[in-house]
Scaffold this motif. Structure first.
Motif, PDB file in Angstrom:
ATOM      1  N   GLN A 246      11.101  27.227  -0.147  1.00 51.99           N
ATOM      2  CA  GLN A 246      11.240  27.888   1.145  1.00 51.99           C
ATOM      3  C   GLN A 246      10.397  29.146   1.280  1.00 51.99           C
ATOM      4  OE1 GLN A 246      15.431  28.224   2.047  1.00 51.99           O
ATOM      5  NE2 GLN A 246      15.688  26.013   2.215  1.00 51.99           N
ATOM      6  N   ASP A 247      10.011  29.762   0.173  1.00 52.80           N
ATOM      7  CA  ASP A 247       9.132  30.932   0.230  1.00 52.80           C
ATOM      8  C   ASP A 247       7.697  30.582  -0.155  1.00 52.80           C
ATOM      9  OD1 ASP A 247      11.186  32.651   0.995  1.00 52.80           O
ATOM     10  OD2 ASP A 247      11.812  32.976  -1.082  1.00 52.80           O
ATOM     11  N   ALA A 248       7.425  29.294  -0.327  1.00 49.29           N
ATOM     12  CA  ALA A 248       6.088  28.868  -0.738  1.00 49.29           C
ATOM     13  C   ALA A 248       5.139  28.851   0.455  1.00 49.29           C
ATOM     14  CB  ALA A 248       6.152  27.477  -1.369  1.00 49.29           C
TER      15      ALA A 248
ATOM     16  N   GLN B 159       0.831  -1.201   0.000  1.00 52.27           N
ATOM     17  CA  GLN B 159       0.000   0.000   0.000  1.00 52.27           C
ATOM     18  C   GLN B 159       0.865   1.250   0.000  1.00 52.27           C
ATOM     19  OE1 GLN B 159      -2.452   0.592   3.461  1.00 52.27           O
ATOM     20  NE2 GLN B 159      -3.913   1.855   2.343  1.00 52.27           N
ATOM     21  N   ALA B 160       0.690   2.079  -1.004  1.00 52.66           N
ATOM     22  CA  ALA B 160       1.369   3.367  -1.076  1.00 52.66           C
ATOM     23  C   ALA B 160       0.463   4.436  -0.482  1.00 52.66           C
ATOM     24  CB  ALA B 160       1.697   3.717  -2.525  1.00 52.66           C
ATOM     25  N   ILE B 161       1.048   5.309   0.341  1.00 54.34           N
ATOM     26  CA  ILE B 161       0.298   6.422   0.899  1.00 54.34           C
ATOM     27  C   ILE B 161       0.918   7.718   0.412  1.00 54.34           C
ATOM     28  CG2 ILE B 161      -0.427   5.134   2.923  1.00 54.34           C
ATOM     29  CD1 ILE B 161       1.713   6.675   4.521  1.00 54.34           C
ATOM     30  N   GLY B 162       0.096   8.739   0.254  1.00 58.88           N
ATOM     31  CA  GLY B 162       0.601   9.998  -0.261  1.00 58.88           C
ATOM     32  C   GLY B 162      -0.104  11.193   0.343  1.00 58.88           C
ATOM     33  N   ILE B 163       0.588  12.327   0.337  1.00 62.93           N
ATOM     34  CA  ILE B 163       0.000  13.595   0.739  1.00 62.93           C
ATOM     35  C   ILE B 163       0.495  14.670  -0.210  1.00 62.93           C
ATOM     36  CG2 ILE B 163       1.843  14.041   2.416  1.00 62.93           C
ATOM     37  CD1 ILE B 163      -0.201  15.649   4.033  1.00 62.93           C
ATOM     38  N   GLU B 164      -0.369  15.616  -0.512  1.00 64.29           N
ATOM     39  CA  GLU B 164      -0.029  16.698  -1.423  1.00 64.29           C
ATOM     40  C   GLU B 164      -0.719  17.970  -0.948  1.00 64.29           C
ATOM     41  OE1 GLU B 164      -0.544  16.599  -6.027  1.00 64.29           O
ATOM     42  OE2 GLU B 164      -2.411  17.359  -5.152  1.00 64.29           O
ATOM     43  N   HIS B 165       0.002  19.089  -1.033  1.00 64.77           N
ATOM     44  CA  HIS B 165      -0.589  20.409  -0.826  1.00 64.77           C
ATOM     45  C   HIS B 165      -0.431  21.203  -2.120  1.00 64.77           C
ATOM     46  CE1 HIS B 165      -1.158  19.947   3.478  1.00 64.77           C
ATOM     47  NE2 HIS B 165       0.108  19.622   3.633  1.00 64.77           N
TER      48      HIS B 165
ATOM     49  N   THR C  20       2.280  28.826  -8.836  1.00 60.61           N
ATOM     50  CA  THR C  20       1.587  27.818  -8.034  1.00 60.61           C
ATOM     51  C   THR C  20       1.937  26.413  -8.533  1.00 60.61           C
ATOM     52  OG1 THR C  20      -0.413  27.781  -9.414  1.00 60.61           O
ATOM     53  CG2 THR C  20      -0.317  29.402  -7.613  1.00 60.61           C
ATOM     54  N   ALA C  21       1.866  25.461  -7.598  1.00 61.73           N
ATOM     55  CA  ALA C  21       2.192  24.075  -7.953  1.00 61.73           C
ATOM     56  C   ALA C  21       1.603  23.134  -6.917  1.00 61.73           C
ATOM     57  CB  ALA C  21       3.709  23.887  -8.019  1.00 61.73           C
ATOM     58  N   LYS C  22       1.379  21.899  -7.348  1.00 62.98           N
ATOM     59  CA  LYS C  22       1.053  20.810  -6.437  1.00 62.98           C
ATOM     60  C   LYS C  22       2.371  20.162  -6.018  1.00 62.98           C
ATOM     61  CE  LYS C  22      -3.494  19.680  -8.411  1.00 62.98           C
ATOM     62  NZ  LYS C  22      -4.387  18.591  -8.828  1.00 62.98           N
ATOM     63  N   VAL C  23       2.555  20.003  -4.707  1.00 60.09           N
ATOM     64  CA  VAL C  23       3.799  19.468  -4.169  1.00 60.09           C
ATOM     65  C   VAL C  23       3.446  18.321  -3.220  1.00 60.09           C
ATOM     66  CG1 VAL C  23       5.902  19.980  -2.877  1.00 60.09           C
ATOM     67  CG2 VAL C  23       4.857  21.758  -4.315  1.00 60.09           C
ATOM     68  N   GLY C  24       4.038  17.157  -3.422  1.00 60.61           N
ATOM     69  CA  GLY C  24       3.658  16.031  -2.580  1.00 60.61           C
ATOM     70  C   GLY C  24       4.718  14.963  -2.479  1.00 60.61           C
ATOM     71  N   VAL C  25       4.470  14.009  -1.594  1.00 58.38           N
ATOM     72  CA  VAL C  25       5.341  12.849  -1.405  1.00 58.38           C
ATOM     73  C   VAL C  25       4.486  11.597  -1.290  1.00 58.38           C
ATOM     74  CG1 VAL C  25       7.182  14.149  -0.283  1.00 58.38           C
ATOM     75  CG2 VAL C  25       5.393  13.117   1.107  1.00 58.38           C
ATOM     76  N   CYS C  26       5.084  10.463  -1.670  1.00 60.35           N
ATOM     77  CA  CYS C  26       4.379   9.179  -1.640  1.00 60.35           C
ATOM     78  C   CYS C  26       5.403   8.074  -1.434  1.00 60.35           C
ATOM     79  CB  CYS C  26       3.630   8.970  -2.961  1.00 60.35           C
ATOM     80  SG  CYS C  26       2.805   7.379  -3.130  1.00 60.35           S
ATOM     81  N   TYR C  27       5.040   7.081  -0.630  1.00 59.60           N
ATOM     82  CA  TYR C  27       5.919   5.922  -0.485  1.00 59.60           C
ATOM     83  C   TYR C  27       5.118   4.706  -0.047  1.00 59.60           C
ATOM     84  CZ  TYR C  27       6.102   7.860   4.343  1.00 59.60           C
ATOM     85  OH  TYR C  27       5.797   8.391   5.563  1.00 59.60           O
ATOM     86  N   ILE C  28       5.711   3.541  -0.291  1.00 60.44           N
ATOM     87  CA  ILE C  28       5.127   2.277   0.128  1.00 60.44           C
ATOM     88  C   ILE C  28       5.748   1.901   1.465  1.00 60.44           C
ATOM     89  CG2 ILE C  28       4.784  -0.149  -0.464  1.00 60.44           C
ATOM     90  CD1 ILE C  28       5.247   0.644  -3.402  1.00 60.44           C
TER      91      ILE C  28
ATOM     92  N   GLY D 289       5.433  14.846   7.987  1.00 57.23           N
ATOM     93  CA  GLY D 289       6.746  15.324   8.386  1.00 57.23           C
ATOM     94  C   GLY D 289       7.728  15.359   7.233  1.00 57.23           C
ATOM     95  N   TYR D 290       7.648  14.368   6.339  1.00 60.62           N
ATOM     96  CA  TYR D 290       8.541  14.361   5.187  1.00 60.62           C
ATOM     97  C   TYR D 290       8.244  15.528   4.253  1.00 60.62           C
ATOM     98  CZ  TYR D 290      11.043  10.073   6.135  1.00 60.62           C
ATOM     99  OH  TYR D 290      11.883   9.148   6.696  1.00 60.62           O
ATOM    100  N   LEU D 291       6.969  15.847   4.052  1.00 58.80           N
ATOM    101  CA  LEU D 291       6.640  16.987   3.205  1.00 58.80           C
ATOM    102  C   LEU D 291       7.151  18.276   3.844  1.00 58.80           C
ATOM    103  CD1 LEU D 291       5.389  18.138   0.696  1.00 58.80           C
ATOM    104  CD2 LEU D 291       3.161  18.107   1.820  1.00 58.80           C
ATOM    105  N   ASP D 292       6.965  18.437   5.154  1.00 56.81           N
ATOM    106  CA  ASP D 292       7.482  19.622   5.843  1.00 56.81           C
ATOM    107  C   ASP D 292       9.003  19.695   5.743  1.00 56.81           C
ATOM    108  OD1 ASP D 292       4.923  20.372   6.578  1.00 56.81           O
ATOM    109  OD2 ASP D 292       5.048  19.442   8.569  1.00 56.81           O
ATOM    110  N   TYR D 293       9.667  18.546   5.860  1.00 55.18           N
ATOM    111  CA  TYR D 293      11.122  18.490   5.739  1.00 55.18           C
ATOM    112  C   TYR D 293      11.568  18.964   4.358  1.00 55.18           C
ATOM    113  CZ  TYR D 293      15.766  16.316   5.336  1.00 55.18           C
ATOM    114  OH  TYR D 293      17.103  16.067   5.116  1.00 55.18           O
ATOM    115  N   TRP D 294      10.854  18.539   3.319  1.00 55.78           N
ATOM    116  CA  TRP D 294      11.194  18.984   1.961  1.00 55.78           C
ATOM    117  C   TRP D 294      11.028  20.495   1.829  1.00 55.78           C
ATOM    118  CZ3 TRP D 294       8.242  17.385  -3.135  1.00 55.78           C
ATOM    119  CH2 TRP D 294       9.041  17.704  -4.241  1.00 55.78           C
TER     120      TRP D 294
END
Length: 443
Positions: A254-256, A168-174, A216-224, A241-246
């Protein structure tokens, strides 16, 4: 009296709604059941980045007004390198896309019921003949379609699919504004969809930036969340936390600032389907699952699976004597493997190897992609073992052996034992005739 329809479809996501569109257009009596309440539909957290292709829009009659931005290129990044490929894309406003599909299904004659969560199949012996929803309500159909995604309440209880947690891969995007899309020393991300391979940001997965307009852009992370992820995960760090770290470590971000109400979460399974159909029944979209195993794109394949199911149902119900037996419904299986997800076994194997590789190997991969002909990535993405072999080096043998040992039980050891066979200094595989006939080399 029992309510009876030609086709009952559970789930009004892209696959379910598209299947309803196709069947209603052929004058079938279609009922589409959606768990969300009408006032909430479609929720913003609707499980998709919305990245797809213009070919999908034209093939399925999708209007331009659901597209946030058309893109011209795909950028692949590693920690220190990048590769740019010309590839038209379309970043969708996913909520508007879903709304169009259900509205169009209704215009074509399908009946849509909201707040109608499907809980289980109704069977006659072992044959599915209807569904139970919204507690104890029942409805019956000649054919039942599960398009509920990973929940899969019908497909699981009918024994058609077994979705594995380790797959199962989970993802989050803002969605963000103020993104620096043309930062010095980085690839130009204007009018692109960018995918980044970097275990520091997404251990055992990938991250992305999809340009949606202006800054503007969609920015996200995903992993299994599998064993490889667990080897690399930062202790205690969640996907948020990984998205915040990025955001904190990438100068482009950094200015987004986050756009309010534009957060998307979701999950999908990256695995070979156990089954696709049985008597009176098919499973489509992420229920199967159908998501692209390498890059996670699910919209186009989900829509293709919906159309393959509609073709199959139309065939079965228009025979001189309608026949929805397991044998006739298995036409969908053939269409799925030939038209929806050809080369699935090879592509799944490539996915496992891709996310097994360490970060420094990703840098080498980008260098190889920049060196090789433009067809290599496309052919590898299509499942060509020959194209995959072009991206391997003699120095990969220890990694391949380790990968082979970890996957031996799954029958995946061919890559470590066969792809590197008979290689010399030339990084192109000296393939056997069976591989040559399946994927002829292009010079």
């Amino acid at each position: 009296m029992n309510e009876q329809f030609d086709v009952v479809i559970a789930g009004a996501g892209p696959a379910g709604a598209q299947c309803a569109r196709d069947l209603a257009a052929r004058d079938y009596d279609v009922l589409l059941l959606e768990a969300e309440e009408e006032a909430d539909f479609p929720r913003q957290s609707n499980k998709s980045t919305g990245g797809s292709f213009p070919s999908m829009l034209s093939a399925f009659g999708i209007p331009d007004d659901v597209v946030m931005r058309y893109t011209d290129e795909v950028v692949l990044e590693s920690p220190n390198e990048y590769f740019v490929r010309s590839q038209p894309g379309a970043v969708l406003e996913f909520a508007q896309f879903k709304q169009f599909l259900v509205d169009d299904a209704e215009r074509k004659g399908a009946e849509l019921r909201f707040d109608a969560r499907v809980s289980k199949p109704i069977t006659d012996g072992e044959t599915p003949v209807g569904v139970r929803y919204d507690g104890d309500r029942e409805v019956y159909g000649e054919v039942i379609v599960d398009a509920t995604g990973p929940a899969a309440p019908l497909a699981k209880k009918l024994g058609v699919v077994e979705l594995k947690r380790g797959r199962q891969a989970i993802g989050i995007e803002h969605e963000f504004e103020g993104v620096n899309l043309d930062a010095d020393g980085w690839a130009d991300l204007r009018d692109t969809m960018m995918l980044r391979l970097d275990h520091d940001l997404a251990p055992g997965g990938y991250s992305w930036i999809f340009h949606t307009g202006a800054d503007t852009a969609k920015v996200g992370v995903c992993y299994i969340q599998n064993e490889r992820h667990n080897e690399r995960v930062k202790e205690g760090m969640t996907i948020d936390g990984y998205l915040d770290y990025w955001l904190d470590t990438d100068p482009r971000l950094q200015d987004a600032s986050r756009i309010e109400g534009k957060t998307h979460r979701g999950s999908a399974h990256i695995q070979k389907p156990d089954g696709l159909s049985r008597e009176n029944f098919v499973a489509i979209g992420d229920t199967v699952p159908t998501v692209d195993p390498v890059w996670g794109e699910g919209i186009h394949k989900g829509m293709k699976s919906a159309r393959a199911a509609a073709k199959t149902i139309d065939h079965c119900l228009t025979l001189a004597e309608p026949d929805t037996s397991a044998e006739e419904m298995a036409i969908y299986d053939d269409l799925w493997h030939s038209e929806v997800a050809p080369g699935m076994d090879s592509r799944l194997l490539m996915t496992e190897l891709l996310y097994f590789a360490p970060n420094d190997r990703y840098d080498t991969l980008m260098q190889d992609l920049n060196r090789l002909d433009n067809n290599t990535l496309r052919e590898a993405n299509d499942g060509s073992k020959l194209a995959m072999a072009k991206l391997l080096h003699p120095g990969d043998l220890p990694m391949l052996a380790q990968f082979g040992r970890s996957r031996l039980a799954d029958g995946a050891f061919w890559l470590a034992t066969g792809v590197m066979k008979n290689r010399g200094e030339n990084p192109v595989l000296q393939a056997g005739e069976d591989v040559k006939s399946a994927a002829p080399r292009r010079n």
